[in-house]
Design a protein around this motif. Sequence first.
Motif, PDB file in Angstrom:
ATOM      1  N   MET A  24       0.824  -1.209   0.000  1.00 39.97           N
ATOM      2  CA  MET A  24       0.000   0.000   0.000  1.00 39.97           C
ATOM      3  C   MET A  24       0.862   1.265   0.000  1.00 39.97           C
ATOM      4  N   ALA A  25       1.864   1.336   0.880  1.00 37.18           N
ATOM      5  CA  ALA A  25       2.661   2.562   1.005  1.00 37.18           C
ATOM      6  C   ALA A  25       3.387   2.873  -0.308  1.00 37.18           C
ATOM      7  N   GLY A  26       4.050   1.886  -0.875  1.00 40.38           N
ATOM      8  CA  GLY A  26       4.825   2.103  -2.093  1.00 40.38           C
ATOM      9  C   GLY A  26       3.940   2.457  -3.280  1.00 40.38           C
ATOM     10  N   LEU A  43       9.646  -1.593  -7.443  1.00 37.06           N
ATOM     11  CA  LEU A  43      10.322  -2.900  -7.479  1.00 37.06           C
ATOM     12  C   LEU A  43       9.855  -3.729  -6.292  1.00 37.06           C
ATOM     13  N   ASP A  44       9.404  -4.950  -6.550  1.00 36.69           N
ATOM     14  CA  ASP A  44       8.947  -5.796  -5.440  1.00 36.69           C
ATOM     15  C   ASP A  44       9.461  -7.215  -5.617  1.00 36.69           C
ATOM     16  N   LYS A  45       9.794  -7.825  -4.500  1.00 35.45           N
ATOM     17  CA  LYS A  45      10.334  -9.195  -4.559  1.00 35.45           C
ATOM     18  C   LYS A  45       9.228 -10.227  -4.781  1.00 35.45           C
ATOM     19  N   GLY A  50       1.311  -6.035  -4.098  1.00 38.53           N
ATOM     20  CA  GLY A  50       0.376  -5.847  -2.982  1.00 38.53           C
ATOM     21  C   GLY A  50       0.945  -6.064  -1.607  1.00 38.53           C
ATOM     22  N   GLY A  51       2.064  -6.805  -1.485  1.00 39.37           N
ATOM     23  CA  GLY A  51       2.633  -7.042  -0.157  1.00 39.37           C
ATOM     24  C   GLY A  51       1.630  -7.755   0.729  1.00 39.37           C
ATOM     25  N   ARG A  52       1.340  -7.138   1.855  1.00 41.81           N
ATOM     26  CA  ARG A  52       0.408  -7.774   2.802  1.00 41.81           C
ATOM     27  C   ARG A  52      -1.055  -7.630   2.384  1.00 41.81           C
ATOM     28  N   MET A  53      -1.334  -6.897   1.305  1.00 41.67           N
ATOM     29  CA  MET A  53      -2.674  -6.950   0.670  1.00 41.67           C
ATOM     30  C   MET A  53      -2.651  -8.200  -0.208  1.00 41.67           C
ATOM     31  N   TYR A  70      -5.489 -13.535   2.534  1.00 42.68           N
ATOM     32  CA  TYR A  70      -4.807 -14.164   3.685  1.00 42.68           C
ATOM     33  C   TYR A  70      -3.876 -13.210   4.431  1.00 42.68           C
ATOM     34  N   GLY A  71      -3.837 -11.932   4.015  1.00 43.53           N
ATOM     35  CA  GLY A  71      -3.151 -10.894   4.791  1.00 43.53           C
ATOM     36  C   GLY A  71      -4.229  -9.995   5.368  1.00 43.53           C
ATOM     37  N   VAL A  72      -4.280  -8.762   4.876  1.00 39.04           N
ATOM     38  CA  VAL A  72      -5.326  -7.812   5.325  1.00 39.04           C
ATOM     39  C   VAL A  72      -6.704  -8.464   5.198  1.00 39.04           C
ATOM     40  N   GLN A  73      -7.510  -8.332   6.235  1.00 41.35           N
ATOM     41  CA  GLN A  73      -8.849  -8.904   6.202  1.00 41.35           C
ATOM     42  C   GLN A  73      -9.915  -7.861   5.861  1.00 41.35           C
ATOM     43  N   TYR A  74      -9.768  -6.678   6.439  1.00 42.67           N
ATOM     44  CA  TYR A  74     -10.730  -5.628   6.112  1.00 42.67           C
ATOM     45  C   TYR A  74     -10.073  -4.253   6.198  1.00 42.67           C
ATOM     46  N   ILE A  75     -10.783  -3.284   5.608  1.00 42.81           N
ATOM     47  CA  ILE A  75     -10.259  -1.914   5.538  1.00 42.81           C
ATOM     48  C   ILE A  75     -11.151  -1.023   6.400  1.00 42.81           C
ATOM     49  N   ARG A 137      13.927  -9.102  -6.001  1.00 39.17           N
ATOM     50  CA  ARG A 137      14.377  -8.920  -4.610  1.00 39.17           C
ATOM     51  C   ARG A 137      15.605  -8.018  -4.645  1.00 39.17           C
ATOM     52  N   ILE A 138      15.497  -6.862  -4.033  1.00 37.92           N
ATOM     53  CA  ILE A 138      16.619  -5.917  -4.058  1.00 37.92           C
ATOM     54  C   ILE A 138      17.626  -6.326  -2.983  1.00 37.92           C
ATOM     55  N   VAL A 139      18.857  -6.536  -3.417  1.00 45.68           N
ATOM     56  CA  VAL A 139      19.873  -7.036  -2.485  1.00 45.68           C
ATOM     57  C   VAL A 139      20.933  -5.987  -2.156  1.00 45.68           C
ATOM     58  N   GLY A 322       6.039   3.428   5.352  1.00 50.49           N
ATOM     59  CA  GLY A 322       5.345   2.151   5.548  1.00 50.49           C
ATOM     60  C   GLY A 322       4.403   2.221   6.740  1.00 50.49           C
ATOM     61  N   ASP A 323       3.817   1.072   7.059  1.00 50.02           N
ATOM     62  CA  ASP A 323       2.762   1.071   8.080  1.00 50.02           C
ATOM     63  C   ASP A 323       3.272   1.326   9.489  1.00 50.02           C
ATOM     64  N   ALA A 324       4.585   1.264   9.722  1.00 54.15           N
ATOM     65  CA  ALA A 324       5.097   1.435  11.085  1.00 54.15           C
ATOM     66  C   ALA A 324       5.376   2.891  11.429  1.00 54.15           C
ATOM     67  N   SER A 333      -6.071   1.949  11.644  1.00 48.23           N
ATOM     68  CA  SER A 333      -5.724   0.595  11.198  1.00 48.23           C
ATOM     69  C   SER A 333      -4.382   0.644  10.464  1.00 48.23           C
ATOM     70  N   SER A 334      -3.733  -0.509  10.410  1.00 49.23           N
ATOM     71  CA  SER A 334      -2.390  -0.561   9.825  1.00 49.23           C
ATOM     72  C   SER A 334      -2.396  -0.200   8.348  1.00 49.23           C
ATOM     73  N   LEU A 335      -3.395  -0.679   7.624  1.00 51.11           N
ATOM     74  CA  LEU A 335      -3.404  -0.425   6.183  1.00 51.11           C
ATOM     75  C   LEU A 335      -3.551   1.068   5.902  1.00 51.11           C
ATOM     76  N   GLU A 336      -4.411   1.727   6.664  1.00 48.74           N
ATOM     77  CA  GLU A 336      -4.579   3.174   6.470  1.00 48.74           C
ATOM     78  C   GLU A 336      -3.289   3.908   6.849  1.00 48.74           C
TER      79      GLU A 336
HETATM   80  C1  LIG Z   1      -2.212 -11.530   8.559  1.00 44.94           C
HETATM   81  C2  LIG Z   1      -2.409 -10.039   8.443  1.00 44.94           C
HETATM   82  C3  LIG Z   1      -3.649  -9.492   8.706  1.00 44.94           C
HETATM   83  C4  LIG Z   1      -3.833  -8.109   8.608  1.00 44.94           C
HETATM   84  N1  LIG Z   1      -5.087  -7.600   8.784  1.00 44.94           N
HETATM   85  C5  LIG Z   1      -5.270  -6.280   8.604  1.00 44.94           C
HETATM   86  C6  LIG Z   1      -6.588  -5.740   8.626  1.00 44.94           C
HETATM   87  O1  LIG Z   1      -7.577  -6.476   8.722  1.00 44.94           O
HETATM   88  N2  LIG Z   1      -6.724  -4.388   8.473  1.00 44.94           N
HETATM   89  C7  LIG Z   1      -5.639  -3.559   8.309  1.00 44.94           C
HETATM   90  O2  LIG Z   1      -5.810  -2.349   8.204  1.00 44.94           O
HETATM   91  N3  LIG Z   1      -4.387  -4.057   8.252  1.00 44.94           N
HETATM   92  C8  LIG Z   1      -4.178  -5.387   8.382  1.00 44.94           C
HETATM   93  N4  LIG Z   1      -2.928  -5.898   8.274  1.00 44.94           N
HETATM   94  C9  LIG Z   1      -1.780  -4.968   8.137  1.00 44.94           C
HETATM   95  C10 LIG Z   1      -1.621  -4.455   6.701  1.00 44.94           C
HETATM   96  O3  LIG Z   1      -1.577  -5.537   5.831  1.00 44.94           O
HETATM   97  C11 LIG Z   1      -0.316  -3.677   6.594  1.00 44.94           C
HETATM   98  O4  LIG Z   1      -0.275  -2.689   7.593  1.00 44.94           O
HETATM   99  C12 LIG Z   1      -0.119  -2.987   5.242  1.00 44.94           C
HETATM  100  O5  LIG Z   1      -0.567  -3.785   4.188  1.00 44.94           O
HETATM  101  C13 LIG Z   1       1.361  -2.644   5.111  1.00 44.94           C
HETATM  102  O6  LIG Z   1       1.606  -1.998   3.867  1.00 44.94           O
HETATM  103  P1  LIG Z   1       3.102  -1.542   3.536  1.00 44.94           P
HETATM  104  O7  LIG Z   1       3.102  -0.997   2.170  1.00 44.94           O
HETATM  105  O8  LIG Z   1       3.609  -0.702   4.655  1.00 44.94           O
HETATM  106  O9  LIG Z   1       3.987  -2.898   3.615  1.00 44.94           O
HETATM  107  P2  LIG Z   1       3.889  -4.230   2.759  1.00 44.94           P
HETATM  108  O10 LIG Z   1       2.528  -4.524   2.305  1.00 44.94           O
HETATM  109  O11 LIG Z   1       4.582  -5.272   3.580  1.00 44.94           O
HETATM  110  O12 LIG Z   1       4.780  -3.891   1.477  1.00 44.94           O
HETATM  111  C14 LIG Z   1       6.175  -3.971   1.510  1.00 44.94           C
HETATM  112  C15 LIG Z   1       6.636  -4.656   0.248  1.00 44.94           C
HETATM  113  O13 LIG Z   1       8.050  -4.672   0.216  1.00 44.94           O
HETATM  114  C16 LIG Z   1       8.453  -5.824  -0.477  1.00 44.94           C
HETATM  115  N5  LIG Z   1       9.849  -6.080  -0.148  1.00 44.94           N
HETATM  116  C17 LIG Z   1      10.393  -6.340   1.060  1.00 44.94           C
HETATM  117  N6  LIG Z   1      11.739  -6.489   0.945  1.00 44.94           N
HETATM  118  C18 LIG Z   1      12.028  -6.310  -0.360  1.00 44.94           C
HETATM  119  C19 LIG Z   1      13.238  -6.346  -1.100  1.00 44.94           C
HETATM  120  N7  LIG Z   1      14.435  -6.576  -0.524  1.00 44.94           N
HETATM  121  N8  LIG Z   1      13.186  -6.149  -2.442  1.00 44.94           N
HETATM  122  C20 LIG Z   1      12.003  -5.904  -3.057  1.00 44.94           C
HETATM  123  N9  LIG Z   1      10.815  -5.860  -2.388  1.00 44.94           N
HETATM  124  C21 LIG Z   1      10.838  -6.055  -1.056  1.00 44.94           C
HETATM  125  C22 LIG Z   1       7.490  -6.900  -0.010  1.00 44.94           C
HETATM  126  O14 LIG Z   1       7.407  -7.951  -0.947  1.00 44.94           O
HETATM  127  C23 LIG Z   1       6.193  -6.113   0.105  1.00 44.94           C
HETATM  128  O15 LIG Z   1       5.392  -6.248  -1.045  1.00 44.94           O
HETATM  129  C24 LIG Z   1      -2.735  -7.278   8.307  1.00 44.94           C
HETATM  130  C25 LIG Z   1      -1.497  -7.839   8.010  1.00 44.94           C
HETATM  131  C26 LIG Z   1      -1.337  -9.214   8.056  1.00 44.94           C
HETATM  132  C27 LIG Z   1      -0.035  -9.809   7.656  1.00 44.94           C
END
Ligand SMILES: Cc1cc2nc3c(=O)[nH]c(=O)nc-3n(C[C@H](O)[C@H](O)[C@H](O)COP(=O)(O)OP(=O)(O)OC[C@H]3O[C@@H](n4cnc5c(N)ncnc54)[C@H](O)[C@@H]3O)c2cc1C
Length: 356
Positions: A24-26, A43-45, A50-53, A70-75, A137-139, A322-324, A333-336
């Motif tokens: 989501m962030a990227g 670039l994504d590995k 979608g990452g955790r989406m 199987y990651g984010v369940q709801y928004i 995968r960026i190394v 990112g979400d942190a 919520s984390s996704l927002e």
């Molecule tokens: C099981 C689970 C349930 C969840 N339920 C909810 C929910 O119901 N509601 C909610 O709001 N949030 C939920 N979340 C949290 C939410 O999914 C995250 O907060 C949000 O999706 C994070 O987005 P992001 O872009 O910060 O990170 P990510 O989605 O993790 O994106 C980071 C990306 O970086 C990529 N990456 C990492 N290292 C490298 C590398 N070296 N080279 C290239 N690419 C790389 C990864 O592949 C990934 O796609 C849940 C998460 C999980 C895992």
Amino acid sequence: MKLDNFPQVRLSNKISCSIIGGGMAGLVAGNVLQQYGFDVTVLDKGRGIGGRMATRRISHADHGDGIFDYGVQYITAQSEEFKKWLDEWIEIGLVEKWDCASRSAADLESQKYRGVQSIRSIAKHLASNLNVHTGKRIVAISWREASWKIFADDGASYNSNLLILTPPLPQTIQLLKDSKIPISEISLERLRRITYRMCLTVLAIASGPLRIQQSGSCHVNGDQLEWIACNRLKGISPDCYAVTLQANAKFSEQHYAPAKRESAAQALIHAAKQYLGNSSILEYQVHVWRYSTPINYFDGTFFSPQPCSSDSAAVGPLYIAGDAFSTGYEKISSLENAFLSGFEVAMDICQKQKVS
Ligand SMILES: Cc1cc2nc3c(=O)[nH]c(=O)nc-3n(C[C@H](O)[C@H](O)[C@H](O)COP(=O)(O)OP(=O)(O)OC[C@H]3O[C@@H](n4cnc5c(N)ncnc54)[C@H](O)[C@@H]3O)c2cc1C
């Protein structure tokens, strides 16, 4: 998303920006920057975007295709900016309301939403106009001759003026370390303080309907199982009873090791027995989310780490999001949070690069 409420930015020349991480962030950062004329590469590995989406398909010979979020369940949405994007997604039929259970007390009063096709379809939509490379995968990264050089594990390399890192912070720190980027110890220490919950997830195909409320979800709050969702009732798995089981953080920490995963999956399926009714589990896969949601937050919506004072020219424009990252909303919520962090970092870059 058309950004119409932000002062127009005129770039002096084409500026390129690489974004590592297509969650989501990227993807949001990429959309905003591209709209303002930046030359964006994501670039994504992962095999998909979608990452955790995350959504996965598992085919069963007799029961067809099971589709699992199987990651984010709801928004949920608190901020005006995210609500605007969500409204647009609703209008185009990408997202709809979902009256599901709440995973936390903070969400009890919030309207929840789901991706109509799947959660990953939102990521695909955000990626549709971007230059995205998956399976990269960026190394290593390095700053040389006023340009970022970015190296993937398959030998591909990329150049850009700016760089945004959006992986979970332990992975970002590892990349900075492996690349010997001279970041100050104070900056690294601030990043290292952020920790995440783990989540062991089972994607299971059930033989028939579940005994679960109409929305298809339940916050279990047991000593093992935390969440169960029937993706058929949710509306994304039309042919097959695809069931997502998510363990709580403590159980996940104790059982994530490969040797323990099989017995952990069996324990979660057993814990879900009352929701399975007369149905049985025919087949399943296990996925471990090493970093599911942040436990604590970095103070600030995004971060530009300080170089070591002795080597200040050795680091070009570098942003971490990112979400942190804390966006100032309570109980968001984390996704927002990820959305807002990606949005804000892109807006900040636009402001800094504008001509006048
Ligand atoms: C099981 C689970 C349930 C969840 N339920 C909810 C929910 O119901 N509601 C909610 O709001 N949030 C939920 N979340 C949290 C939410 O999914 C995250 O907060 C949000 O999706 C994070 O987005 P992001 O872009 O910060 O990170 P990510 O989605 O993790 O994106 C980071 C990306 O970086 C990529 N990456 C990492 N290292 C490298 C590398 N070296 N080279 C290239 N690419 C790389 C990864 O592949 C990934 O796609 C849940 C998460 C999980 C895992």
